[in-house]
Design a protein around this motif. Structure first.
Motif, PDB file in Angstrom:
ATOM      1  N   ILE A  15       1.158  -1.037  -0.166  1.00  0.00           N
ATOM      2  CA  ILE A  15       0.277  -0.153   0.002  1.00  0.00           C
ATOM      3  C   ILE A  15       1.096   1.552  -0.430  1.00  0.00           C
ATOM      4  CG2 ILE A  15      -1.679   1.397   1.496  1.00  0.00           C
ATOM      5  CD1 ILE A  15      -3.125  -1.098   2.620  1.00  0.00           C
ATOM      6  N   ILE A  16       1.015   2.110  -0.734  1.00  0.00           N
ATOM      7  CA  ILE A  16       1.679   3.511  -0.960  1.00  0.00           C
ATOM      8  C   ILE A  16       0.449   4.835  -0.198  1.00  0.00           C
ATOM      9  CG2 ILE A  16       2.148   5.189  -2.587  1.00  0.00           C
ATOM     10  CD1 ILE A  16       3.463   3.336  -4.291  1.00  0.00           C
ATOM     11  N   THR A  17       0.904   4.481   0.235  1.00  0.00           N
ATOM     12  CA  THR A  17      -0.228   6.202   1.369  1.00  0.00           C
ATOM     13  C   THR A  17       0.234   7.443   0.515  1.00  0.00           C
ATOM     14  OG1 THR A  17       1.749   5.866   3.307  1.00  0.00           O
ATOM     15  CG2 THR A  17      -0.512   5.114   3.906  1.00  0.00           C
ATOM     16  N   SER A  18      -0.373   7.801   0.740  1.00  0.00           N
ATOM     17  CA  SER A  18      -0.212   9.696   0.329  1.00  0.00           C
ATOM     18  C   SER A  18       0.225  10.793   1.172  1.00  0.00           C
ATOM     19  CB  SER A  18      -1.769  10.187   0.188  1.00  0.00           C
ATOM     20  OG  SER A  18      -2.752  10.989   1.289  1.00  0.00           O
ATOM     21  N   ASP A  19       0.974   9.967   2.057  1.00  0.00           N
ATOM     22  CA  ASP A  19       2.440  10.451   2.464  1.00  0.00           C
ATOM     23  C   ASP A  19       3.181   9.861   1.453  1.00  0.00           C
ATOM     24  OD1 ASP A  19       1.811   8.636   3.457  1.00  0.00           O
ATOM     25  OD2 ASP A  19       2.325   9.789   5.697  1.00  0.00           O
ATOM     26  N   GLY A  20       3.638   8.911   0.825  1.00  0.00           N
ATOM     27  CA  GLY A  20       4.878   8.496   0.508  1.00  0.00           C
ATOM     28  C   GLY A  20       5.308   7.906   0.262  1.00  0.00           C
ATOM     29  N   ARG A  21       4.441   7.046   1.863  1.00  0.00           N
ATOM     30  CA  ARG A  21       4.968   6.134   2.494  1.00  0.00           C
ATOM     31  C   ARG A  21       4.574   4.677   2.021  1.00  0.00           C
ATOM     32  NH1 ARG A  21       4.462   8.286   8.694  1.00  0.00           N
ATOM     33  NH2 ARG A  21       5.172   5.938   9.524  1.00  0.00           N
ATOM     34  N   ASN A  22       5.261   3.415   2.149  1.00  0.00           N
ATOM     35  CA  ASN A  22       4.816   2.078   1.790  1.00  0.00           C
ATOM     36  C   ASN A  22       4.533   0.818   2.183  1.00  0.00           C
ATOM     37  OD1 ASN A  22       7.336  -0.535  -1.115  1.00  0.00           O
ATOM     38  ND2 ASN A  22       4.962  -0.090  -0.555  1.00  0.00           N
ATOM     39  N   PHE A  23       3.235   0.880   2.552  1.00  0.00           N
ATOM     40  CA  PHE A  23       3.516  -0.330   3.789  1.00  0.00           C
ATOM     41  C   PHE A  23       3.375  -2.128   3.257  1.00  0.00           C
ATOM     42  CE2 PHE A  23       1.781   3.218   5.862  1.00  0.00           C
ATOM     43  CZ  PHE A  23       2.236   3.394   7.144  1.00  0.00           C
ATOM     44  N   ILE A  24       3.708  -3.278   3.439  1.00  0.00           N
ATOM     45  CA  ILE A  24       3.665  -4.256   2.956  1.00  0.00           C
ATOM     46  C   ILE A  24       2.437  -4.992   4.472  1.00  0.00           C
ATOM     47  CG2 ILE A  24       4.690  -6.490   1.978  1.00  0.00           C
ATOM     48  CD1 ILE A  24       5.511  -3.798   0.261  1.00  0.00           C
ATOM     49  N   GLY A  25       2.055  -5.237   3.402  1.00  0.00           N
ATOM     50  CA  GLY A  25       1.212  -7.190   4.818  1.00  0.00           C
ATOM     51  C   GLY A  25       0.375  -7.835   3.924  1.00  0.00           C
ATOM     52  N   THR A  26      -0.411  -8.095   4.963  1.00  0.00           N
ATOM     53  CA  THR A  26      -1.433  -9.865   4.493  1.00  0.00           C
ATOM     54  C   THR A  26      -2.980  -8.168   4.866  1.00  0.00           C
ATOM     55  OG1 THR A  26       0.237 -11.037   5.833  1.00  0.00           O
ATOM     56  CG2 THR A  26      -2.280 -11.387   4.849  1.00  0.00           C
ATOM     57  N   ILE A  37      -7.432  -3.341   6.857  1.00  0.00           N
ATOM     58  CA  ILE A  37      -6.549  -3.987   7.948  1.00  0.00           C
ATOM     59  C   ILE A  37      -5.485  -4.494   7.582  1.00  0.00           C
ATOM     60  CG2 ILE A  37      -6.409  -5.761   9.842  1.00  0.00           C
ATOM     61  CD1 ILE A  37      -9.721  -5.824   9.658  1.00  0.00           C
ATOM     62  N   LEU A  38      -3.769  -4.136   7.880  1.00  0.00           N
ATOM     63  CA  LEU A  38      -3.321  -4.548   6.923  1.00  0.00           C
ATOM     64  C   LEU A  38      -2.140  -5.351   8.621  1.00  0.00           C
ATOM     65  CD1 LEU A  38      -0.068  -2.978   5.391  1.00  0.00           C
ATOM     66  CD2 LEU A  38      -1.876  -5.390   4.619  1.00  0.00           C
ATOM     67  N   ASP A  39      -2.748  -7.010   8.685  1.00  0.00           N
ATOM     68  CA  ASP A  39      -1.539  -7.409   9.211  1.00  0.00           C
ATOM     69  C   ASP A  39      -0.404  -8.014   9.352  1.00  0.00           C
ATOM     70  OD1 ASP A  39      -1.846  -8.934  11.554  1.00  0.00           O
ATOM     71  OD2 ASP A  39      -2.239 -10.560  11.036  1.00  0.00           O
ATOM     72  N   GLU A  40       0.638  -7.362  10.006  1.00  0.00           N
ATOM     73  CA  GLU A  40       2.219  -8.119  10.202  1.00  0.00           C
ATOM     74  C   GLU A  40       2.551  -7.485   9.327  1.00  0.00           C
ATOM     75  OE1 GLU A  40       2.228 -12.449   9.052  1.00  0.00           O
ATOM     76  OE2 GLU A  40       1.260 -13.352  11.062  1.00  0.00           O
ATOM     77  N   SER A  41       2.579  -6.644   9.274  1.00  0.00           N
ATOM     78  CA  SER A  41       3.207  -5.579   8.415  1.00  0.00           C
ATOM     79  C   SER A  41       3.852  -5.071   8.947  1.00  0.00           C
ATOM     80  CB  SER A  41       2.124  -4.161   8.072  1.00  0.00           C
ATOM     81  OG  SER A  41       2.082  -3.671   8.946  1.00  0.00           O
ATOM     82  N   HIS A  42       4.816  -4.020   7.148  1.00  0.00           N
ATOM     83  CA  HIS A  42       6.130  -3.490   8.100  1.00  0.00           C
ATOM     84  C   HIS A  42       6.468  -2.555   6.643  1.00  0.00           C
ATOM     85  CE1 HIS A  42       7.445  -6.718   5.050  1.00  0.00           C
ATOM     86  NE2 HIS A  42       8.053  -5.174   4.171  1.00  0.00           N
ATOM     87  N   GLU A  43       7.370  -1.489   7.442  1.00  0.00           N
ATOM     88  CA  GLU A  43       7.115  -0.550   5.795  1.00  0.00           C
ATOM     89  C   GLU A  43       8.471  -0.890   5.466  1.00  0.00           C
ATOM     90  OE1 GLU A  43       7.262   3.528   8.188  1.00  0.00           O
ATOM     91  OE2 GLU A  43       7.641   4.413   6.162  1.00  0.00           O
ATOM     92  N   ARG A  44       8.830  -0.334   4.191  1.00  0.00           N
ATOM     93  CA  ARG A  44       9.863  -0.089   3.644  1.00  0.00           C
ATOM     94  C   ARG A  44      10.145   1.317   3.274  1.00  0.00           C
ATOM     95  NH1 ARG A  44       9.152  -5.341  -0.627  1.00  0.00           N
ATOM     96  NH2 ARG A  44       8.970  -6.846   0.587  1.00  0.00           N
ATOM     97  N   VAL A  45      11.175   1.154   3.217  1.00  0.00           N
ATOM     98  CA  VAL A  45      11.913   3.190   3.476  1.00  0.00           C
ATOM     99  C   VAL A  45      13.047   2.781   2.305  1.00  0.00           C
ATOM    100  CG1 VAL A  45      12.400   4.986   4.588  1.00  0.00           C
ATOM    101  CG2 VAL A  45      11.131   3.724   6.480  1.00  0.00           C
ATOM    102  N   TYR A  46      12.476   3.597   1.938  1.00  0.00           N
ATOM    103  CA  TYR A  46      13.564   3.819   0.959  1.00  0.00           C
ATOM    104  C   TYR A  46      15.060   4.981   0.981  1.00  0.00           C
ATOM    105  CZ  TYR A  46      10.987   0.284  -2.123  1.00  0.00           C
ATOM    106  OH  TYR A  46       9.326  -0.177  -2.181  1.00  0.00           O
TER     107      TYR A  46
END
Lengths: 96, 135
Positions: A15-26, A37-46
């Motif tokens: 999920i890319i949010t409008s503040d430019g962050r990238n969340f990965i999860g189930t 609802i995102l479970d076991e999520s992590h953020e990828r910081v580039y």
């Protein structure tokens, strides 16, 4: 009316949010306003200097207002990525 | 599973709320509503840059200002149980008062072309809540 998101439920999404962050999860669920609802999520910081940094976050509800893009992740391809070698400019926030 | 069901289940649990302006609020969820407006107790507010902190006994946050909420991992398992029992109830009620279609009409409008017949019927949970709200 069915949303195209139905097929993403219980799969790994980005999920890319409008503040430019990238969340990965189930993706465990969503509603009419694209709250997620995102479970076991992590953020990828580039960053352009070091590889991609992964921040473990856990269970999240992301409000639909901030969701820009939802993408299905191919886990086989994703597991083959060597994130420490990937360098990229961070995304800018959406300008309203 | 609906995000707001998860949020409702998270009542009395600690959580972190990030607002669209970047401020974060750490506290225990007291209550929430269908607009994601929330009440927190024992709150620590952190400024956007993480350099200033405020403690407050309670606060009320308008749902539309929220960016995301971080919830303890175990809460998602508690929702599942709740959903199952509620689905059972709504099925029982349907059988019990078959002739009262009039009363159910507002709910039936929301079943999206019969999708509610699917086994994982979160829709049913939603429908069930609707008349309650109207009444």
């Amino acid at each position: 009316m069915t949303s195209g998101l139905d097929s993403f439920v219980n799969h790994t999404v980005s999920i890319i949010t409008s503040d430019g962050r990238n969340f990965i999860g189930t993706l465990k669920g969503f509603d009419q306003t694209i709250n997620m609802i995102l479970d076991e999520s992590h953020e990828r910081v580039y960053s352009t200097t070091t590889g991609v940094e992964q921040v473990m976050l856990g269970l999240h509800i992301i409000r639909g207002d901030n969701v820009a893009i939802i993408g299905l992740i191919d886990e086989d391809v994703d597991n083959r990525l060597n994130l420490s070698t990937i360098k990229a400019e961070p995304l800018n926030p959406v300008v309203h | 599973m609906l995000p707001l069901s998860l949020l409702r289940t998270a009542q009395n649990h600690p959580m972190l709320v990030e607002l669209k302006n970047g401020e974060t609020y750490n506290g225990h969820l007291v209550s929430c509503d269908n607009w994601m407006n929330i009440n927190l107790r024992e709150v620590i507010c952190t400024s956007r840059d993480g350099d200033k902190f405020w403690r407050m006994p309670e606060c009320y946050i308008r749902g539309s200002t929220i960016k995301y909420l971080r919830i303890p991992d175990e809460v998602i398992d508690m929702v599942k149980e709740e959903t199952v029992t509620k689905n059972k109830q709504s099925r029982d009620q349907k059988g019990g008062r078959g002739g009262q279609n009039q009363r159910n009409r507002p709910a039936a409008r929301g079943n999206f072309g019969g999708r509610a017949n699917k086994p994982g019927g979160q829709q049913k949970l939603f429908q069930k809540n609707k008349p309650t709200k109207l009444a």
